[in-house]
Design a protein around this motif. Structure first.
Motif, PDB file in Angstrom:
ATOM      1  N   MET A   1       0.838  -1.190   0.000  1.00  0.00           N
ATOM      2  CA  MET A   1       0.000   0.000   0.000  1.00  0.00           C
ATOM      3  C   MET A   1       0.878   1.247   0.000  1.00  0.00           C
ATOM      4  SD  MET A   1      -2.977   1.183   2.695  1.00  0.00           S
ATOM      5  CE  MET A   1      -1.848   1.474   4.054  1.00  0.00           C
ATOM      6  N   PHE A   2       0.509   2.221  -0.832  1.00  0.00           N
ATOM      7  CA  PHE A   2       1.244   3.472  -0.910  1.00  0.00           C
ATOM      8  C   PHE A   2       0.451   4.581  -0.222  1.00  0.00           C
ATOM      9  CE2 PHE A   2       3.122   1.067  -4.358  1.00  0.00           C
ATOM     10  CZ  PHE A   2       4.457   1.436  -4.313  1.00  0.00           C
ATOM     11  N   LYS A   3       1.187   5.534   0.347  1.00  0.00           N
ATOM     12  CA  LYS A   3       0.571   6.682   1.007  1.00  0.00           C
ATOM     13  C   LYS A   3       1.448   7.900   0.742  1.00  0.00           C
ATOM     14  CE  LYS A   3      -0.379   6.173   5.352  1.00  0.00           C
ATOM     15  NZ  LYS A   3      -1.851   6.230   5.394  1.00  0.00           N
ATOM     16  N   THR A   4       0.827   9.022   0.376  1.00  0.00           N
ATOM     17  CA  THR A   4       1.553  10.276   0.210  1.00  0.00           C
ATOM     18  C   THR A   4       1.118  11.240   1.300  1.00  0.00           C
ATOM     19  OG1 THR A   4       1.764   9.994  -2.189  1.00  0.00           O
ATOM     20  CG2 THR A   4       2.037  12.216  -1.320  1.00  0.00           C
ATOM     21  N   THR A   5       2.083  11.788   2.008  1.00  0.00           N
ATOM     22  CA  THR A   5       1.774  12.677   3.122  1.00  0.00           C
ATOM     23  C   THR A   5       2.862  13.734   3.248  1.00  0.00           C
ATOM     24  OG1 THR A   5       1.215  12.739   5.491  1.00  0.00           O
ATOM     25  CG2 THR A   5       3.014  11.280   4.836  1.00  0.00           C
ATOM     26  N   ARG A  64       5.459  -5.239   5.078  1.00  0.00           N
ATOM     27  CA  ARG A  64       5.427  -6.099   6.263  1.00  0.00           C
ATOM     28  C   ARG A  64       5.178  -5.293   7.537  1.00  0.00           C
ATOM     29  NH1 ARG A  64      10.582 -10.151   5.028  1.00  0.00           N
ATOM     30  NH2 ARG A  64       9.797 -10.961   3.034  1.00  0.00           N
ATOM     31  N   GLY A  65       4.244  -4.380   7.450  1.00  0.00           N
ATOM     32  CA  GLY A  65       3.867  -3.590   8.615  1.00  0.00           C
ATOM     33  C   GLY A  65       4.771  -2.417   8.904  1.00  0.00           C
TER      34      GLY A  65
END
Length: 247
Positions: A1-5, A64-65
């Protein structure tokens, strides 16, 4: 999963030969621990954006978390801090405080905004460092669930207090004549320094630095705010001690 912040780097720890483990404060996720792989290798595209006290836009990948920095672009480096060891150490103290009051999965964008505004003011020399420090400490306590009771003496109820003192353990202001050991250690204030504390507590975020004090009142404010942080968080901060040794 990718997230941009968007995130401010609060702490960096060298890991293995070329990696870093970063503690960052994000707008939407609160505090996160992320891995910056290969960031210490020459030519790393994310090196600048992963430096301490840098505000960056980061694309993170969950593996992996654990979160790994996939891409990062610098938004603000606060270059004035990197040219002065005293300012850098004070900025590091601000970062330590933000880390201490922040939790993972518990976003507090007002804390991030306060940190960014304080670092910007410090980097640009907009106010004296001691002034910025006191405002940052007092406002951070308000945003973190430790807002002090400043309106009236809890013993006699007076708002216009004579020789006011501040109890760091109780988080309240008292009249000098109502001072009592049951409120723990207390520090003297004056009318001006008490008014400044009330301003910092209640003003809009863009106006919290906008006041002036004479030297004696500024010193009282600084002493009270610093003592209040240490009493409520129950710890000392090595970066603060270092700043005092080099300022």
């Amino acid at each position: 999963m990718f997230k941009t912040t968007r995130a401010l780097v609060l702490r960096e720890t060298k890991y293995k030969e070329a990696d870093k483990i970063l503690t960052v404060l994000t707008e939407d996720e609160g505090k996160l621990t992320v891995s910056a792989r290969g960031v210490m290798r020459r030519g790393s595209r994310i090196a600048a954006a992963c430096q301490l006290l840098t505000f960056s836009e980061m694309t993170l990948f969950e593996n992996r978390g654990r979160w790994v920095v996939q891409e990062a672009q610098t938004l603000e480096q606060f270059l004035g801090l990197r040219e002065d060891i005293a300012l850098l150490s004070l900025g590091t103290y601000f970062a330590e405080l933000m880390e201490a009051v922040s939790d993972e999965d518990s976003p507090n964008p007002e804390v991030l905004r306060l940190g960014l505004n304080s670092l910007f003011a410090l980097s640009g020399g907009l106010y004296p460092p001691e002034h910025i420090k006191a405002v940052f400490e007092a406002r951070l306590m308000c945003l973190s669930g430790y807002e002090p009771a400043l309106e009236a003496c809890p013993v006699c109820g007076k708002e216009d207090m004579v020789s006011p003192v501040f109890s760091t353990l109780g988080g309240t202001v008292l009249c000098g004549k109502c001072r009592s050991s049951q409120y723990g250690e207390s520090f003297p204030l004056c009318e001006a320094s008490l008014a400044a504390m009330r301003h910092i507590s209640g003003a809009e975020s863009k106006k919290i630095f906008s006041f002036t004090l004479e030297n004696a009142a500024e010193k009282r404010l600084n002493k009270v705010c610093e003592a209040y942080v240490q009493a409520q968080l129950e710890r000392r901060f090595s970066s603060l001690d270092y700043w005092k040794s080099v300022k």
